[in-house]
Write a protein that holds these residues in place. Structure first.
Motif, PDB file in Angstrom:
ATOM      1  N   SER A 395       0.539  -1.362   0.260  1.00 57.73           N
ATOM      2  CA  SER A 395       0.081   0.012  -0.072  1.00 57.73           C
ATOM      3  C   SER A 395       0.789   1.184  -0.064  1.00 57.73           C
ATOM      4  N   SER A 396       2.202   0.952   0.084  1.00 54.87           N
ATOM      5  CA  SER A 396       3.173   2.151  -0.116  1.00 54.87           C
ATOM      6  C   SER A 396       3.607   2.110  -1.401  1.00 54.87           C
ATOM      7  N   PRO A 397       4.325   3.352  -1.662  1.00 55.38           N
ATOM      8  CA  PRO A 397       4.740   3.542  -3.157  1.00 55.38           C
ATOM      9  C   PRO A 397       5.922   2.758  -3.432  1.00 55.38           C
ATOM     10  N   ILE A 398       5.917   2.185  -4.704  1.00 50.29           N
ATOM     11  CA  ILE A 398       7.235   1.366  -4.872  1.00 50.29           C
ATOM     12  C   ILE A 398       7.679   2.293  -6.346  1.00 50.29           C
ATOM     13  N   ILE A 399       8.838   2.078  -6.763  1.00 48.92           N
ATOM     14  CA  ILE A 399       9.666   2.264  -8.018  1.00 48.92           C
ATOM     15  C   ILE A 399      10.098   1.064  -8.668  1.00 48.92           C
ATOM     16  N   ILE A 400       9.658   1.091  -9.926  1.00 46.31           N
ATOM     17  CA  ILE A 400      10.100   0.022 -10.733  1.00 46.31           C
ATOM     18  C   ILE A 400      11.073   0.768 -11.649  1.00 46.31           C
ATOM     19  N   ARG A 401      12.268  -0.060 -11.996  1.00 46.01           N
ATOM     20  CA  ARG A 401      13.185   0.253 -13.249  1.00 46.01           C
ATOM     21  C   ARG A 401      13.448  -1.009 -14.096  1.00 46.01           C
ATOM     22  N   VAL A 402      13.824  -0.724 -15.124  1.00 45.62           N
ATOM     23  CA  VAL A 402      14.507  -1.809 -16.240  1.00 45.62           C
ATOM     24  C   VAL A 402      15.867  -1.327 -16.550  1.00 45.62           C
ATOM     25  N   TYR A 403      16.851  -2.057 -15.841  1.00 46.50           N
ATOM     26  CA  TYR A 403      18.018  -1.601 -16.296  1.00 46.50           C
ATOM     27  C   TYR A 403      18.686  -2.503 -17.491  1.00 46.50           C
ATOM     28  N   ALA A 404      19.355  -1.970 -18.243  1.00 50.42           N
ATOM     29  CA  ALA A 404      19.933  -2.668 -19.476  1.00 50.42           C
ATOM     30  C   ALA A 404      21.565  -2.613 -19.689  1.00 50.42           C
ATOM     31  N   TRP A 405      22.101  -3.488 -20.188  1.00 55.40           N
ATOM     32  CA  TRP A 405      23.679  -3.355 -20.233  1.00 55.40           C
ATOM     33  C   TRP A 405      24.178  -4.465 -21.448  1.00 55.40           C
ATOM     34  N   GLY A 406      25.392  -4.074 -21.886  1.00 56.83           N
ATOM     35  CA  GLY A 406      25.850  -5.003 -22.968  1.00 56.83           C
ATOM     36  C   GLY A 406      26.141  -4.401 -24.347  1.00 56.83           C
ATOM     37  N   ALA A 407      25.972  -2.679 -24.285  1.00 64.45           N
ATOM     38  CA  ALA A 407      26.142  -2.207 -25.693  1.00 64.45           C
ATOM     39  C   ALA A 407      27.522  -2.416 -26.132  1.00 64.45           C
ATOM     40  N   THR A 408      27.604  -2.198 -27.414  1.00 63.24           N
ATOM     41  CA  THR A 408      28.894  -2.223 -27.970  1.00 63.24           C
ATOM     42  C   THR A 408      29.204  -0.868 -28.526  1.00 63.24           C
ATOM     43  N   ASN A 409      28.257  -0.231 -28.580  1.00 66.39           N
ATOM     44  CA  ASN A 409      28.504   1.267 -29.329  1.00 66.39           C
ATOM     45  C   ASN A 409      27.651   2.320 -28.492  1.00 66.39           C
ATOM     46  N   ALA A 410      28.313   3.258 -27.941  1.00 68.60           N
ATOM     47  CA  ALA A 410      27.407   4.253 -26.988  1.00 68.60           C
ATOM     48  C   ALA A 410      26.668   5.177 -28.003  1.00 68.60           C
ATOM     49  N   THR A 411      26.357   5.041 -29.170  1.00 68.11           N
ATOM     50  CA  THR A 411      25.308   5.825 -29.912  1.00 68.11           C
ATOM     51  C   THR A 411      24.046   5.017 -30.217  1.00 68.11           C
ATOM     52  N   SER A 412      23.930   3.641 -29.553  1.00 70.59           N
ATOM     53  CA  SER A 412      22.864   3.027 -30.085  1.00 70.59           C
ATOM     54  C   SER A 412      21.693   2.914 -29.042  1.00 70.59           C
ATOM     55  N   ALA A 413      20.460   2.679 -29.431  1.00 72.33           N
ATOM     56  CA  ALA A 413      19.158   2.860 -28.493  1.00 72.33           C
ATOM     57  C   ALA A 413      18.684   1.448 -27.991  1.00 72.33           C
ATOM     58  N   PHE A 414      18.289   1.752 -26.948  1.00 72.68           N
ATOM     59  CA  PHE A 414      17.378   0.527 -26.206  1.00 72.68           C
ATOM     60  C   PHE A 414      16.094   1.154 -26.060  1.00 72.68           C
ATOM     61  N   ARG A 415      15.007   0.780 -26.667  1.00 71.95           N
ATOM     62  CA  ARG A 415      13.823   1.588 -26.619  1.00 71.95           C
ATOM     63  C   ARG A 415      12.463   0.689 -26.165  1.00 71.95           C
ATOM     64  N   ILE A 416      11.656   1.253 -25.478  1.00 78.06           N
ATOM     65  CA  ILE A 416      10.303   0.820 -25.223  1.00 78.06           C
ATOM     66  C   ILE A 416       9.351   1.262 -26.244  1.00 78.06           C
ATOM     67  N   GLY A 417       8.770   0.172 -26.994  1.00 78.05           N
ATOM     68  CA  GLY A 417       7.954   0.424 -28.288  1.00 78.05           C
ATOM     69  C   GLY A 417       8.210  -0.489 -29.115  1.00 78.05           C
TER      70      GLY A 417
END
Length: 436
Positions: A395-417
């Motif tokens: 009944s108290s607030p919770i925070i949900i996160r999705v962490y992602a890792w393992g990229a090989t290029n710092a200009t690439s996108a991990f998207r929801i959708g």
């Protein structure tokens, strides 16, 4: 599923006379296995004999059994299969008779000889008729199928795409909840926020004996489509067993249609349970927002593992805040992911019940399933949350996160959708709320 289809096609070439021992490679050897999609496309409104010419030289069809005939809630003598080709899943029914249908189990990968069989429409589905015991070969068993999460309107507008496919529809309520005799036997008319359909149970099947939930429920089953003389499809969903009717409903969902970062760096949920506050999807400080249509997107850093992702703030986040003294239970999570080739492929869902001081896992370490070249995004397997003890009655607030890792290029996108017409919710949390 792609691996299954490829495996089936390979074995198919080893079985049956259509594969020559010494093929004429100059002339080319025809593939003996025809896709479900191509067989469905042959039907033009009248019965058809599936000659080898019409099958473009093919003689057989392959797929995974998606129904549980032995449990009783299927048309007599009919089984359904589905397969995925180039990210598109299609299904078809086969009239094989009770004796053969009883031997085929949910998750069996099966090869059917269909040359000179008939393609007909009946019993609410397009089917291949006349398949006998000698036409059936089970190649392997225990394949896991994930139902496609769609809406009632998707079934109504795209019936040919979902007929005989295992699908899931959330937030369905009886169209007439005041009726004193609500029952699935013979068909119960239900509706979600997009349209209506019938949940059908055969008499004397285990599903027919179930009580209809008082609150909105989630239904999993095989989709069938009857066609009226006008050509209008009448949709029914056949749950396979009792556990396909789940007394849970959408608590939060995000429809990202029309969204991009020019509309703001965050996105409020578009479906919110009355017992919850508005929830906002946001990016962690380690991410750089990226423009992407119908998706929540960010450029991801090169984090070697989850520990690095947590240290750098590489996550998407939203909160669940009960109101009205409600107790909340989270039961499942569905997400579509659109991941670029060099973007993270590993991810984990985590939650905090102490205002973000500590985060604990909601899932194991997951891996993106699908093609990075699919710009529509790929629906990931449903994440069951029923065994996560800390989120079953809070009944108290919770925070949900999705962490992602393992990229090989710092200009690439991990998207929801993306959000799509047939799959409007890119992120969905299902569960139950109750006020005490």
């Amino acid at each position: 599923m792609k691996r299954i289809v490829c495996f089936v096609s390979f074995i198919a070439c080893l079985w049956g006379s259509a594969c020559k021992e010494n093929p004429d490679w100059a002339a080319g050897t025809l593939n003996p296995t025809v896709s479900i999609m191509d067989v469905r496309a042959l039907y033009k409104g009248s019965d058809l004999v599936l000659t080898q010419d019409k099958l473009s030289g093919g003689v057989q069809i392959a797929g995974v059994v998606n129904a549980d005939y032995q449990n009783g809630n299927m048309p007599d003598g009919i089984i359904t299969i589905q397969s995925t080709l180039r990210t598109k899943t299609r299904g078809i029914a086969l009239r094989v008779g009770d004796d053969v249908a009883s031997t085929l189990k949910l998750g069996d990968s099966v090869l059917f000889q269909i040359k000179d069989k008939r393609l007909v429409r009946g019993n609410g589905c397009l089917m291949i008729d006349g398949v006998g015991e000698s036409d059936v070969k089970v190649l392997s068993s225990d394949h896991r199928l994930t139902p496609q999460t769609i809406t009632a309107s998707a079934l109504l507008t795209l019936p040919d795409e979902y007929e005989s496919v295992l699908v899931k529809i959330a937030n369905c309520s009886p169209a007439d909840p005041s009726s004193p005799d609500l029952s699935y036997e013979g068909g119960l008319f239900v509706e979600d926020e997009t349209g209506s359909l019938t949940i059908y149970a055969q008499p004397d099947s285990p599903v027919s004996e179930l009580s209809v939930p008082e609150k909105p429920a989630t239904y999993i089953g095989i989709a069938f489509a009857d066609y009226e003389q006008s050509g209008t499809a009448v949709i029914s969903l056949w749950p396979r067993f009792a556990s396909d009717i789940i007394e849970k409903y959408i608590l939060l969902a995000w429809n990202l249609t029309g969204y991009n970062i020019s509309a703001g760096l965050t996105r409020d949920a578009t479906v919110v349970d009355p017992n919850l506050e508005i929830s906002t999807l946001s990016r962690g400080p380690g991410l750089e927002a990226q423009q992407a249509s119908n998706a929540f997107s960010a450029v991801w850093p090169i984090d070697i593992d989850r520990v690095a992702a947590m240290e750098h703030g590489s996550y998407y986040e939203f909160s669940i805040v009960p109101k009205n003294n409600a107790k909340v239970s989270l039961l499942s999570l569905d997400v579509a992911l659109r991941v670029q080739t060099e973007a993270p492929k590993n991810y984990m869902w985590m939650y905090s019940d102490d205002q973000g001081e500590h985060f604990v896992p909601m899932s194991g370490e997951l891996k993106f399933e699908g093609k990075t070249s699919d710009n529509n995004g790929i629906q990931q397997p449903t994440l069951s949350l029923e065994e996560v003890e800390g989120i079953q009655s809070f009944s108290s607030p919770i925070i949900i996160r999705v962490y992602a890792w393992g990229a090989t290029n710092a200009t690439s996108a991990f998207r929801i959708g993306q959000s799509r017409p047939e799959r409007p919710y890119a992120l969905t949390i299902e569960g139950m709320t109750r006020c005490e």
